[in-house]
Design an enzyme around this catalytic site. Structure first.
Site, PDB file in Angstrom:
ATOM      1  N   GLU A  72      10.954   1.299   9.624  1.00 14.71           N
ATOM      2  CA  GLU A  72      11.959   2.232   9.455  1.00 14.71           C
ATOM      3  C   GLU A  72      11.157   3.452   9.882  1.00 14.71           C
ATOM      4  O   GLU A  72      10.309   3.761   9.044  1.00 14.71           O
ATOM      5  CB  GLU A  72      12.726   2.211   8.301  1.00 14.71           C
ATOM      6  CG  GLU A  72      13.719   2.987   8.013  1.00 14.71           C
ATOM      7  CD  GLU A  72      13.372   4.265   7.787  1.00 14.71           C
ATOM      8  OE1 GLU A  72      13.255   5.236   8.668  1.00 14.71           O
ATOM      9  OE2 GLU A  72      13.614   4.851   6.527  1.00 14.71           O
ATOM     10  N   LYS A 104       0.769  -1.270   0.061  1.00 18.58           N
ATOM     11  CA  LYS A 104      -0.048  -0.004  -0.059  1.00 18.58           C
ATOM     12  C   LYS A 104       0.855   1.109  -0.137  1.00 18.58           C
ATOM     13  O   LYS A 104       1.650   1.469   0.773  1.00 18.58           O
ATOM     14  CB  LYS A 104      -0.824  -0.017   1.008  1.00 18.58           C
ATOM     15  CG  LYS A 104      -1.943   1.156   1.207  1.00 18.58           C
ATOM     16  CD  LYS A 104      -2.747   1.590   2.451  1.00 18.58           C
ATOM     17  CE  LYS A 104      -1.689   2.476   3.273  1.00 18.58           C
ATOM     18  NZ  LYS A 104      -1.720   3.868   2.712  1.00 18.58           N
ATOM     19  N   GLU A 120      10.902  15.028  15.351  1.00 16.29           N
ATOM     20  CA  GLU A 120      11.019  15.140  13.894  1.00 16.29           C
ATOM     21  C   GLU A 120      10.114  16.193  13.261  1.00 16.29           C
ATOM     22  O   GLU A 120       8.854  16.214  13.584  1.00 16.29           O
ATOM     23  CB  GLU A 120      10.680  13.867  13.429  1.00 16.29           C
ATOM     24  CG  GLU A 120      11.200  13.634  11.829  1.00 16.29           C
ATOM     25  CD  GLU A 120      11.078  12.171  11.445  1.00 16.29           C
ATOM     26  OE1 GLU A 120      12.266  11.936  10.569  1.00 16.29           O
ATOM     27  OE2 GLU A 120      10.377  11.589  11.698  1.00 16.29           O
ATOM     28  N   CYS A 140      14.138  10.807   6.257  1.00 17.84           N
ATOM     29  CA  CYS A 140      14.399  10.418   7.248  1.00 17.84           C
ATOM     30  C   CYS A 140      15.865  10.420   7.793  1.00 17.84           C
ATOM     31  O   CYS A 140      16.052  10.413   9.180  1.00 17.84           O
ATOM     32  CB  CYS A 140      13.989   8.842   7.597  1.00 17.84           C
ATOM     33  SG  CYS A 140      14.595   7.892   6.471  1.00 17.84           S
TER      34      CYS A 140
END
Length: 475
Positions: A246, A175, A377, A280
């Protein structure tokens, strides 16, 4: 209105059974470019049935044959480069040249690596570890894999998922992010022309669709690249299934005063704003030796102000827009809610005069280790600067976050560089560079950045199971 997209199941495009749809919006213009379905239980069931049926035969295909299929897919990716670039540009707004180089060309190279890795699975040598008995190890495909990819590098992330999984003999139900499905659908079509039907399946949808994938009883492993919150949800939904997660980063760059500060600052800004900081591994925290703090900040400001974004001619841009309205609002709110002791020395705003989600390259000084802008983040073109007075303090600041994906140290002192590669608590450490990846080396983090490796032979091993076989030798 844009095209109404379909799922790719059992080797062909099929309309979703569910009635729900969502708009795919161009982050450059804010306009709708496509309509995509929110796949529901029936769609997911059909995809897993196709993948399960295909696994029965694909798992028995020899490594050399799997290699041929992956090499053919790499060739197809290159041959359809323009189509892939345009499909992705519609959804991400990334400069076309960057998509072509960093995802299409790099993706084809990575597929070729995985093609070779299909023939290089490793295990212990067969031997008599117990008297009168011979033991050896079989590496086998895990089975049907549920895979969920993010919106920051849609094509590359899809290749990172399907490449090692197919090389190891698995089949997949993938997906893509609801905001960036189109390049993945092109990749699925190309794969469908090469691989047996059902080996690669793509279902479109939102988080509710992702939950159906993670929970599905036919999925023996769930692989996600996404946020920590998404990773926590998948881990909960997957139960006892194997997971590969991840989950992002907050990468520091530790800068010592023995480097060329001007050249270093240019590199730091480039690595911090690449893809609008939506990476990332993006360089987000500059930690600089206090004696050269002010000088480095001056160079950082100059480099940021020379960085171009928001131009109507996207070829002029060093980076494109933030991906979607919700994320744009999140980055904007994070910068606007800084504590009083923090100072924006350049940037900090949306690009003026643009209809899209463009954000200025931003440098922030005066932050404290406990500030949210340091700890959490941001995923935008935002770099914070802190100073340190000793190597020990630098390590404490660098390692003092929950993320542990990527980091770098900038110094001309070779011994110091070696010490920092040992002591930086991150899955990847660069010395005098940042962000660069190669197919042969693993990518993945520790702590809240998740577990498991992408790229390299380690990624292929992630998609295998190990079986011990022992034979009695007889009299």
């Amino acid at each position: 209105m844009g095209e109404r997209l379909q799922n790719f199941i059992d080797g062909r495009f099929v309309p979703a059974q569910g009635a729900g749809v969502f708009e795919v919006i161009s982050p450059v213009t804010g306009e709708q470019v496509a309509l995509a379905p929110v796949s529901e239980t029936g769609d997911v069931e059909a995809a897993f049935a196709a993948a399960s049926g295909a696994f029965a035969t694909w798992k028995a295909v020899t490594p050399s044959q799997r290699q041929k299929h992956l090499l053919a897919l790499a060739d197809a990716v290159e041959a359809h480069a323009d189509e892939l670039v345009e499909a992705q540009h519609r959804n991400t707004g990334q400069p076309r040249a960057i998509i072509a180089a960093e995802e299409v060309a790099a993706g084809a190279d990575q597929l070729r690596f995985f093609a070779g890795a299909a023939r290089m699975l490793e295990g212990r040598a067969a031997a008599e570890y117990m008297e009168g008995h011979t033991s050896y190890v079989r590496r086998e495909p895990v089975g049907v894999i549920a895979q969920i990819t993010p919106w920051n590098f849609p094509l590359m992330m899809a290749i990172w998922k399907i490449g090692p999984a197919l090389a190891a003999g698995n089949t997949v139900v993938l997906k893509p992010s609801e905001t960036t499905p189109e390049s993945t659908l092109v990749l699925a079509r190309l794969a469908g022309e090469i691989f047996p039907a059902g080996v690669v399946n793509v279902v479109l949808g939102d988080a509710s669709t992702g939950a159906l994938l993670s929970q599905h009883p036919s999925a023996v492993m769930v692989s996600l690249t996404g946020s920590v919150r998404a990773g926590e949800a998948v881990a909960s939904q997957a139960g006892l299934k194997r997971t590969h997660l991840e989950l992002g980063g907050k990468a520091p760059a530790v800068v010592f005063g023995d480097v060329d500060l001007g050249a270093t600052a240019k590199a730091l800004v480039e690595f911090g704003t690449f893809n609008a900081g939506q990476d990332c591994t993006a360089l987000t925290r500059v930690l600089v030796e206090d004696a050269v703090h002010d000088e480095l900040v001056e160079h950082l400001v100059a480099a940021a102000q020379a960085t171009v974004t928001g131009e109507a001619d996207e070829a002029k841009n060093d980076y494109g827009p933030l991906n979607n309205a919700r994320h744009f609002a999140s980055v904007k709110a994070r910068v606007e809610s800084l504590p009083q002791h923090a100072r924006i020395v350049t940037g900090g705003r949306a690009v003026q005069g643009s209809a899209g989600f463009f954000f200025e390259p931003t440098i922030i000084t005066g932050v404290k280790q406990s500030d949210a802008i340091v700890q959490e983040e941001t995923f935008g073109p935002v770099i914070t600067v802190q100073s340190f007075s000793s190597e020990q303090e630098a390590l404490e600041l660098a390692n003092g976050v929950d993320y542990a994906l990527a980091s770098s140290v900038w110094t001309t002192d070779g011994a110091r560089g070696l010490r920092f590669t040992r002591d930086l608590d991150f899955g990847c450490v660069w010395v005098n560079t940042h962000l660069l990846l190669v197919a042969e080396m693993p990518h993945g983090g520790f702590k809240s950045s998740g577990h498991g490796k992408d790229l390299s032979g380690y990624a292929v091993e992630e998609y295998t199971r190990v079986k011990h076989v022992m034979h009695a030798l007889g009299a």
